[in-house]
Motif scaffolding. Structure first.
Motif, PDB file in Angstrom:
ATOM      1  N   ALA A 227      11.122  -7.562   0.966  1.00  0.00           N
ATOM      2  CA  ALA A 227      11.432  -6.278   0.647  1.00  0.00           C
ATOM      3  C   ALA A 227      10.899  -5.125   1.164  1.00  0.00           C
ATOM      4  O   ALA A 227      11.504  -4.247   2.102  1.00  0.00           O
ATOM      5  CB  ALA A 227      11.870  -5.939  -0.829  1.00  0.00           C
ATOM      6  N   ARG A 228       9.590  -5.406   0.981  1.00  0.00           N
ATOM      7  CA  ARG A 228       8.694  -4.145   1.286  1.00  0.00           C
ATOM      8  C   ARG A 228       8.760  -4.130   2.966  1.00  0.00           C
ATOM      9  O   ARG A 228       8.415  -3.157   3.680  1.00  0.00           O
ATOM     10  CB  ARG A 228       7.017  -4.414   1.076  1.00  0.00           C
ATOM     11  N   TYR A 229       8.559  -5.695   3.377  1.00  0.00           N
ATOM     12  CA  TYR A 229       8.505  -5.582   5.030  1.00  0.00           C
ATOM     13  C   TYR A 229       9.678  -4.764   5.607  1.00  0.00           C
ATOM     14  O   TYR A 229       9.845  -3.931   6.665  1.00  0.00           O
ATOM     15  CB  TYR A 229       8.415  -6.861   5.497  1.00  0.00           C
ATOM     16  N   VAL A 230      10.925  -5.180   5.123  1.00  0.00           N
ATOM     17  CA  VAL A 230      12.187  -4.456   5.409  1.00  0.00           C
ATOM     18  C   VAL A 230      12.155  -3.038   5.342  1.00  0.00           C
ATOM     19  O   VAL A 230      12.492  -2.230   6.289  1.00  0.00           O
ATOM     20  CB  VAL A 230      13.269  -5.185   4.821  1.00  0.00           C
ATOM     21  N   ALA A 231      11.292  -2.540   4.214  1.00  0.00           N
ATOM     22  CA  ALA A 231      11.328  -1.012   3.799  1.00  0.00           C
ATOM     23  C   ALA A 231      10.470  -0.342   4.957  1.00  0.00           C
ATOM     24  O   ALA A 231      10.722   0.662   5.341  1.00  0.00           O
ATOM     25  CB  ALA A 231      11.027  -0.754   2.462  1.00  0.00           C
ATOM     26  N   GLU A 232       9.438  -1.168   5.415  1.00  0.00           N
ATOM     27  CA  GLU A 232       8.410  -0.466   6.323  1.00  0.00           C
ATOM     28  C   GLU A 232       8.851  -0.653   7.684  1.00  0.00           C
ATOM     29  O   GLU A 232       8.727   0.315   8.579  1.00  0.00           O
ATOM     30  CB  GLU A 232       7.016  -0.975   6.100  1.00  0.00           C
ATOM     31  N   HIS A 233       9.349  -1.759   8.034  1.00  0.00           N
ATOM     32  CA  HIS A 233       9.507  -2.155   9.560  1.00  0.00           C
ATOM     33  C   HIS A 233      11.204  -2.002  10.057  1.00  0.00           C
ATOM     34  O   HIS A 233      11.765  -2.126  11.126  1.00  0.00           O
ATOM     35  CB  HIS A 233       9.191  -3.358  10.061  1.00  0.00           C
ATOM     36  N   GLY A 234      12.092  -1.818   8.866  1.00  0.00           N
ATOM     37  CA  GLY A 234      13.444  -1.947   9.019  1.00  0.00           C
ATOM     38  C   GLY A 234      13.889  -3.519   9.253  1.00  0.00           C
ATOM     39  O   GLY A 234      13.174  -4.401   9.096  1.00  0.00           O
ATOM     40  N   LYS A 235      15.199  -3.706   9.063  1.00  0.00           N
ATOM     41  CA  LYS A 235      15.793  -5.205   9.153  1.00  0.00           C
ATOM     42  C   LYS A 235      15.201  -5.791  10.491  1.00  0.00           C
ATOM     43  O   LYS A 235      15.302  -4.970  11.416  1.00  0.00           O
ATOM     44  CB  LYS A 235      16.996  -5.224   8.977  1.00  0.00           C
ATOM     45  N   PRO A 236      14.993  -7.065  10.371  1.00  0.00           N
ATOM     46  CA  PRO A 236      14.409  -7.792  11.620  1.00  0.00           C
ATOM     47  C   PRO A 236      15.503  -7.590  12.563  1.00  0.00           C
ATOM     48  O   PRO A 236      16.782  -7.846  12.433  1.00  0.00           O
ATOM     49  CB  PRO A 236      14.005  -9.181  11.206  1.00  0.00           C
ATOM     50  N   GLN A 237      15.104  -7.316  13.828  1.00  0.00           N
ATOM     51  CA  GLN A 237      16.036  -7.048  14.814  1.00  0.00           C
ATOM     52  C   GLN A 237      16.716  -8.367  15.789  1.00  0.00           C
ATOM     53  O   GLN A 237      17.495  -8.435  15.980  1.00  0.00           O
ATOM     54  CB  GLN A 237      15.347  -5.859  15.800  1.00  0.00           C
ATOM     55  N   THR A 238      15.398  -8.795  16.314  1.00  0.00           N
ATOM     56  CA  THR A 238      15.694 -10.136  17.088  1.00  0.00           C
ATOM     57  C   THR A 238      15.807 -11.310  16.035  1.00  0.00           C
ATOM     58  O   THR A 238      15.311 -11.300  15.235  1.00  0.00           O
ATOM     59  CB  THR A 238      14.339 -10.543  18.100  1.00  0.00           C
ATOM     60  N   PRO A 239      16.588 -12.328  16.820  1.00  0.00           N
ATOM     61  CA  PRO A 239      16.745 -13.740  16.198  1.00  0.00           C
ATOM     62  C   PRO A 239      15.484 -14.358  15.830  1.00  0.00           C
ATOM     63  O   PRO A 239      15.395 -14.992  14.963  1.00  0.00           O
ATOM     64  CB  PRO A 239      17.570 -14.558  17.093  1.00  0.00           C
ATOM     65  N   ALA A 240      14.501 -14.242  16.823  1.00  0.00           N
ATOM     66  CA  ALA A 240      13.215 -14.881  16.545  1.00  0.00           C
ATOM     67  C   ALA A 240      12.430 -14.232  15.082  1.00  0.00           C
ATOM     68  O   ALA A 240      11.758 -14.852  14.638  1.00  0.00           O
ATOM     69  CB  ALA A 240      12.393 -14.518  17.979  1.00  0.00           C
ATOM     70  N   GLU A 241      12.600 -12.725  15.174  1.00  0.00           N
ATOM     71  CA  GLU A 241      12.025 -12.280  13.923  1.00  0.00           C
ATOM     72  C   GLU A 241      12.793 -12.749  12.581  1.00  0.00           C
ATOM     73  O   GLU A 241      12.004 -12.932  11.521  1.00  0.00           O
ATOM     74  CB  GLU A 241      12.178 -10.752  14.387  1.00  0.00           C
ATOM     75  N   VAL A 242      14.009 -12.766  12.674  1.00  0.00           N
ATOM     76  CA  VAL A 242      14.749 -13.190  11.437  1.00  0.00           C
ATOM     77  C   VAL A 242      14.217 -14.637  11.255  1.00  0.00           C
ATOM     78  O   VAL A 242      13.751 -15.023   9.759  1.00  0.00           O
ATOM     79  CB  VAL A 242      16.133 -13.415  11.754  1.00  0.00           C
ATOM     80  N   ALA A 243      14.184 -15.429  12.114  1.00  0.00           N
ATOM     81  CA  ALA A 243      13.774 -16.829  12.050  1.00  0.00           C
ATOM     82  C   ALA A 243      12.521 -17.211  11.334  1.00  0.00           C
ATOM     83  O   ALA A 243      12.381 -17.849  10.600  1.00  0.00           O
ATOM     84  CB  ALA A 243      14.106 -17.705  13.153  1.00  0.00           C
ATOM     85  N   ASP A 244      11.672 -16.408  11.964  1.00  0.00           N
ATOM     86  CA  ASP A 244      10.085 -16.372  11.656  1.00  0.00           C
ATOM     87  C   ASP A 244      10.061 -15.981   9.943  1.00  0.00           C
ATOM     88  O   ASP A 244       9.252 -16.458   9.272  1.00  0.00           O
ATOM     89  CB  ASP A 244       9.228 -15.502  12.441  1.00  0.00           C
ATOM     90  N   LEU A 245      10.785 -14.897   9.548  1.00  0.00           N
ATOM     91  CA  LEU A 245      10.534 -14.239   8.507  1.00  0.00           C
ATOM     92  C   LEU A 245      11.129 -15.252   7.538  1.00  0.00           C
ATOM     93  O   LEU A 245      10.714 -15.685   6.270  1.00  0.00           O
ATOM     94  CB  LEU A 245      11.235 -12.838   8.245  1.00  0.00           C
ATOM     95  N   CYS A 246      12.513 -15.864   7.674  1.00  0.00           N
ATOM     96  CA  CYS A 246      13.026 -16.900   7.066  1.00  0.00           C
ATOM     97  C   CYS A 246      12.042 -18.056   6.780  1.00  0.00           C
ATOM     98  O   CYS A 246      11.977 -18.785   5.743  1.00  0.00           O
ATOM     99  CB  CYS A 246      14.449 -17.270   7.410  1.00  0.00           C
ATOM    100  N   ALA A 247      11.399 -18.555   7.851  1.00  0.00           N
ATOM    101  CA  ALA A 247      10.564 -19.713   7.854  1.00  0.00           C
ATOM    102  C   ALA A 247       9.425 -19.365   6.797  1.00  0.00           C
ATOM    103  O   ALA A 247       8.752 -20.331   6.240  1.00  0.00           O
ATOM    104  CB  ALA A 247      10.213 -20.177   9.316  1.00  0.00           C
ATOM    105  N   GLY A 248       8.627 -18.129   7.024  1.00  0.00           N
ATOM    106  CA  GLY A 248       7.480 -17.835   6.331  1.00  0.00           C
ATOM    107  C   GLY A 248       7.749 -17.757   4.964  1.00  0.00           C
ATOM    108  O   GLY A 248       7.070 -18.348   4.030  1.00  0.00           O
ATOM    109  N   PHE A 249       8.969 -17.162   4.621  1.00  0.00           N
ATOM    110  CA  PHE A 249       9.299 -17.078   3.272  1.00  0.00           C
ATOM    111  C   PHE A 249       9.535 -18.474   2.710  1.00  0.00           C
ATOM    112  O   PHE A 249       9.184 -19.058   1.573  1.00  0.00           O
ATOM    113  CB  PHE A 249      10.731 -16.280   2.985  1.00  0.00           C
ATOM    114  N   GLN A 250      10.636 -19.456   3.375  1.00  0.00           N
ATOM    115  CA  GLN A 250      10.890 -20.702   3.020  1.00  0.00           C
ATOM    116  C   GLN A 250       9.500 -21.717   2.496  1.00  0.00           C
ATOM    117  O   GLN A 250       9.361 -22.234   1.750  1.00  0.00           O
ATOM    118  CB  GLN A 250      11.737 -21.544   3.901  1.00  0.00           C
ATOM    119  N   ARG A 251       8.555 -21.518   3.631  1.00  0.00           N
ATOM    120  CA  ARG A 251       7.375 -22.247   3.457  1.00  0.00           C
ATOM    121  C   ARG A 251       6.488 -22.203   2.273  1.00  0.00           C
ATOM    122  O   ARG A 251       6.120 -23.100   1.545  1.00  0.00           O
ATOM    123  CB  ARG A 251       6.674 -22.000   4.765  1.00  0.00           C
ATOM    124  N   VAL A 252       6.279 -20.786   1.775  1.00  0.00           N
ATOM    125  CA  VAL A 252       5.646 -20.535   0.678  1.00  0.00           C
ATOM    126  C   VAL A 252       6.362 -20.878  -0.674  1.00  0.00           C
ATOM    127  O   VAL A 252       5.852 -21.536  -1.524  1.00  0.00           O
ATOM    128  CB  VAL A 252       5.003 -19.043   0.339  1.00  0.00           C
TER     129      VAL A 252
END
Ligand code: KG4
Ligand code: ZN
Length: 354
Positions: A227-252
């Motif tokens: 949520a903080r990342y989105v507040a600071e940088h806005g919603k991820p714009q590119t498909p790669a950014e979305v996928a990386d954020l999902c992957a990082g979250f899911q991994r932990v």
């Protein structure tokens, strides 16, 4: 013994006919996902009303598909807790009505016990899947609950919570993160799909509650990170950014779930680990749990997807075991929003138990 199971605790109206060996004769799940999707979460009042609309039809369809009528089942099992009060009431009143009209025995089933026993369900289309034997350690990760249990048998008194989340459930975190990124609802399956293309190392999200001795979880910090990342940088714009954020979250999330479940199994001295609940449908969780169990010599039992997410077959089976022993509940039983299982984990912040 054939049992009619009814489930309406959250956003699925479901009915199933199952016998006390766990064989599923029929099952119907009427999902409310489309109804709640515009709100990004379950709206309790809408859920109750939609259960009212669907319950009779769903029960009739389950009976028809099993080629039985009310005279062909020997008992009724219904989810009485935990869940949304109004939603639970719909299934429970339907079940009580049928039991009274047909003079059938009825049992109230705890939804979490249903999830924990779902591994014993068998469908005619299944291959020869091995079922675990008691005792086992089970991870239950769903939209409403996340906990590790030692399961010595199917009765409430034989199931012991070893640790649970202190805040959000794992599925709830998936759903909230998906909402923050601007993906659809429910978030779990979407994040699962997108994460498969992502680079989990791009957003190194700190592991929560990593203290070695704790079997408790916390997912609200991970959710806040996104949520903080989105507040600071806005919603991820590119498909790669979305996928990386999902992957990082899911991994932990997956690592936290797997590490603690394995630790619990080893310290309990059991040989089998079972996954359950909607989040057990997650492919990375299934893979990571299989790898981790293989590394330490534990055997892993994972239910098919239809047994992970909410269904009435697991409720029918949990009830059938009790009915087959001659047990029945007084039809005056009530619903409750909390589980009947003993909880040991304290919610919220504050001092932790040692
Ligand atoms: O067990 P369930 O159907 O309902 C409850 O009792 O809560 O679990 C639903 C939860 C939702 O939060 C959903 O996003 C999550 O399970 N879920 C998943 C996946 N499929 C469903 N989470 C992660 N990966 C999935 N593939
Ligand atoms: Zn559930």
């Amino acid at each position: 013994m054939l049992v009619l199971g009814i489930e309406s605790s959250c956003d699925e109206t479901a009915a199933a006919v199952v016998d006390d060996s766990g064989l599923v004769h029929s099952e119907i799940v009427r999902s409310q996902v489309a109804l709640h999707a515009p709100y990004g979460g379950v709206v309790p009042e809408l859920a109750s009303r939609d259960h009212m609309k669907g319950i009779t039809l769903v029960i009739r369809q389950a009976l028809a598909r099993a080629s039985v009528d009310f005279g062909g089942v020997q008992g009724i099992a219904v989810t009485s807790q935990p869940g949304l009060s109004g939603a639970l009431l719909v299934g429970v009143q339907a079940a009580k009505g049928i039991a009274w009209a047909r003079d059938l025995p009825i049992v109230a089933v705890d939804h979490l016990v249903g999830h924990l026993l779902a591994i014993f369900l068998r469908r005619p289309t299944d291959g020869s899947t091995a079922v675990p034997s008691y005792p086992f350690v089970a991870l239950l990760a769903s939209g409403g609950h996340t906990a590790i249990y030692r399961v010595d048998g199917p009765a409430l008194s034989q199931i012991r919570e070893l640790g649970a989340t202190r805040d959000d459930a794992a599925g709830e975190a998936f759903d909230k993160v998906a909402k923050a990124i601007g993906l659809g609802y429910p978030g779990g399956p979407i994040v699962d799909r997108l994460a498969a293309q992502g680079d989990a190392a791009r957003f190194p999200i700190p592991a929560p509650m990593a203290r070695r001795d704790s079997l408790e979880f916390s997912f609200s910090g991970i959710k806040s990170f996104v949520a903080r990342y989105v507040a600071e940088h806005g919603k991820p714009q590119t498909p790669a950014e979305v996928a990386d954020l999902c992957a990082g979250f899911q991994r932990v999330v997956v690592q936290s779930l797997v590490t603690k479940t394995i630790r619990a199994a080893l310290s309990e001295g059991v040989t089998t680990v079972v996954l359950s609940g909607g989040v057990a449908a997650n492919r990375e969780l299934r893979r990571a749990a299989a790898d981790a169990c293989a590394r330490v010599g534990l055997s892993l039992a994972v239910p098919p997807l239809a047994s992970c997410t909410d269904n009435a077959a697991m409720i029918a089976y949990a009830g059938a075991l009790r009915l087959a022993r001659g047990e029945r509940d007084d039809p005056s039983f009530r619903t409750a929003t909390h589980t009947a299982l003993l909880r040991v984990t304290r919610k919220g912040r504050g001092p932790r138990a040692a």
